[in-house]
Structures are given as structure tokens and as C-alpha cells.
Design an enzyme around this catalytic site. Sequence first.
Site, PDB file in Angstrom:
ATOM      1  N   ILE A 174       8.148   0.868  -0.401  1.00 53.10           N
ATOM      2  CA  ILE A 174       8.784  -0.094  -1.295  1.00 53.10           C
ATOM      3  C   ILE A 174       7.750  -1.001  -1.944  1.00 53.10           C
ATOM      4  CG2 ILE A 174      10.262  -2.143  -1.354  1.00 53.10           C
ATOM      5  CD1 ILE A 174      12.092  -0.784   0.650  1.00 53.10           C
ATOM      6  N   SER A 177       0.789  -1.228   0.000  1.00 54.36           N
ATOM      7  CA  SER A 177       0.000   0.000   0.000  1.00 54.36           C
ATOM      8  C   SER A 177       0.825   1.284   0.000  1.00 54.36           C
ATOM      9  CB  SER A 177      -0.963   0.015   1.196  1.00 54.36           C
ATOM     10  OG  SER A 177      -0.251  -0.118   2.411  1.00 54.36           O
ATOM     11  N   ARG A 178       2.111   1.180   0.324  1.00 59.33           N
ATOM     12  CA  ARG A 178       2.960   2.381   0.341  1.00 59.33           C
ATOM     13  C   ARG A 178       4.427   1.973   0.271  1.00 59.33           C
ATOM     14  NH1 ARG A 178       0.874   1.569   5.237  1.00 59.33           N
ATOM     15  NH2 ARG A 178      -0.893   2.829   4.638  1.00 59.33           N
ATOM     16  N   LYS A 184      13.613 -10.941  11.278  1.00 61.82           N
ATOM     17  CA  LYS A 184      14.021 -10.754   9.881  1.00 61.82           C
ATOM     18  C   LYS A 184      15.020 -11.820   9.432  1.00 61.82           C
ATOM     19  CE  LYS A 184      12.683  -8.082   7.517  1.00 61.82           C
ATOM     20  NZ  LYS A 184      11.441  -8.036   6.694  1.00 61.82           N
ATOM     21  N   TYR A 192      14.079  -7.319  16.588  1.00 60.07           N
ATOM     22  CA  TYR A 192      13.706  -7.169  15.178  1.00 60.07           C
ATOM     23  C   TYR A 192      14.543  -8.104  14.316  1.00 60.07           C
ATOM     24  CZ  TYR A 192      13.488  -4.929  10.552  1.00 60.07           C
ATOM     25  OH  TYR A 192      13.358  -4.669   9.201  1.00 60.07           O
ATOM     26  N   ASP A 231      -4.437  -8.672   6.221  1.00 60.99           N
ATOM     27  CA  ASP A 231      -3.685  -8.432   7.443  1.00 60.99           C
ATOM     28  C   ASP A 231      -2.769  -9.637   7.626  1.00 60.99           C
ATOM     29  OD1 ASP A 231      -2.689  -8.167  10.018  1.00 60.99           O
ATOM     30  OD2 ASP A 231      -4.567  -7.419  10.852  1.00 60.99           O
ATOM     31  N   LYS A 238      -3.208  -4.537   4.582  1.00 63.13           N
ATOM     32  CA  LYS A 238      -4.332  -4.371   5.497  1.00 63.13           C
ATOM     33  C   LYS A 238      -4.948  -2.971   5.392  1.00 63.13           C
ATOM     34  CE  LYS A 238      -1.766  -2.818   9.605  1.00 63.13           C
ATOM     35  NZ  LYS A 238      -1.503  -3.060  11.041  1.00 63.13           N
TER      36      LYS A 238
END
Length: 289
Positions: A15, A12-13, A163, A159, A67, A35
Site C-alpha cells: 500500500i 517500500s512495498r 492500531k 494488535y 526505521d 527501513k
Amino acid sequence: MSSKVALVLGASRGIGRQIALSLAENGYKVGVASKTTAQTASLPGTIHSVTAEIEDAGGKAVAIKCDCRNPSEIDGAVDTCIETFGKLDYAIYNAGAILWKPVIDTPLKRYDLMHSVNVRGAYVMVQKVLPYFIEQGSGKILLVAPPIYSRFFKGKTPYSITKVGMTVLVHGLANELKGTGVSVTALWPATGIESFVTQQQNVPQDVMRKSTIFADACLEIGKDDAQSLNGEALLDEDYLHSKGVTDFSVYRCNPDVEPPRMMPRKFPSLLVEEDESLKLIKPKNQSKL
């Protein structure tokens, strides 16, 4: 020859949006999944706005609410993409939750969110598309995840766990995909990438590239021989350089400044010398227990 079809989760935004746009500009039909269905002042961009951008430019896309904390919605996104366009060739997992803080400052609730969206969501998408790709004898899976090296963990261990877990999935799954015509690859930016978040935080333009560099790398991976990239953890800049790109100035946010590279030039090998005398001991079938 029919157009290829791609599904982009987290589109949706930033990258993800650029990946969807670049794929559509190059002939892909795109499932735009995220989502975000309603835009707010603090969170611009939705699956509908990205789909509209693609269609206004003459491409084909479908907006899919997804989602990535919910496995059934990931499954539904894959199904919707296949039902809408008749097939699927390329599945890209760009959805992500982020908090760059040390262990002591990362609440369990926030860690659980990162685990759910990052490694668990990627695992769900992979499990969903694998039977379809293997049956058709082709398909590419791309996870937005980093090469594994020690400095990546510093200051953001929680994090990093989520990843790097995605990267382990790429390296391990690659062994299972040999000879199937299906591949899995990880891709990560070599420099900072401009996004809505960087704009809100006033990150200097001098240290970032446009998201088009990452999208171009995704596009090239889609063209490459499936098995040649199976199990690879790539950087956008290095991979594009290997494909003959030498001028990266077009990707600068500040046209006059080449942003500093945040990733190492060389990564440690994860391979070890195999001892053929060691045999894996398979446990007995305990299904009746």
C-alpha cells in the site's frame, strides 16, 4: 504554483509504495521513507526501487532510510523531506507491524514491536510535523488506522490495541487542531488489499482489491478541505463513494469477482451527550516539585 510535497512512511512495498506512486503521478514530490534499503528474495521492494519508479515516470522523489522504531530517524525523515523539496504539505504514516493472534499467543517482545512501530511511531511523526504545519497554517496528516468498533478486537487484541491507539490519536488531536488549517485523518480499507504478504500466503484473488483503491482515497483526502476531514476515521470505499465514485470494478484483483467487504456498513458513534455542568479541574502547576 509550486508542487505539493508528501512524505510517506512505510513506502517500500504494498500500500505504501502505491500511495507514493499515485501521489507522484498526480504532481506531488514525494519523500519515500522506509527501513528497507536492500532487496532480498523474501522481501522485495526498497526505498530506492520505489524512488526509481517515480523518477522513471518523470516524477520527483527522495529515498529516505527510516526505521520507525527509532524516533530520531522519523524526525530525520521529516527534516530530509523538507530540506530536499523546500516544504511539506502531507504526512502519511503507513508503517506497521502486525500479528493477528490472541493475547495468550502474543509474546511481550512482539507486542512491544507492534506498539513501537504502530502507535508510538505515528505519535513521533505527528509531534514532529505539527509545529511546522501549524506555523505555515496548513498541512494534512493521515494515519493508516481503523474506525473503532468491537469486532475489530476479536482474535487480535494486542494488535488492535496498537492500531486503535492510532485512531484515538486522530480523534483526540482533531480537537487541538480546530482553526489551525491543519487536519488529521485515519484511513482503513473496506476489503482485503493485495500485497506481497497476501501473495506469499496464497490469499485468493477473489477476496481482495488492488492497492490503487487505497492510494486513490489518500489522493482525494489530499485534495479535500482540511477541516472537513479533521478527526474522521474513514474507509477507502466509503470515502471514494462520497466523492462520486460508483464503479469499483477497476480495483478488483479478479476482474470478474467483487471482493466481500470485511468492514461493517455502519459504525457506532463514539459521541456522548455532554453535561455542561461538569467542568474539567486543571491540576495546579507542579513544575517546581
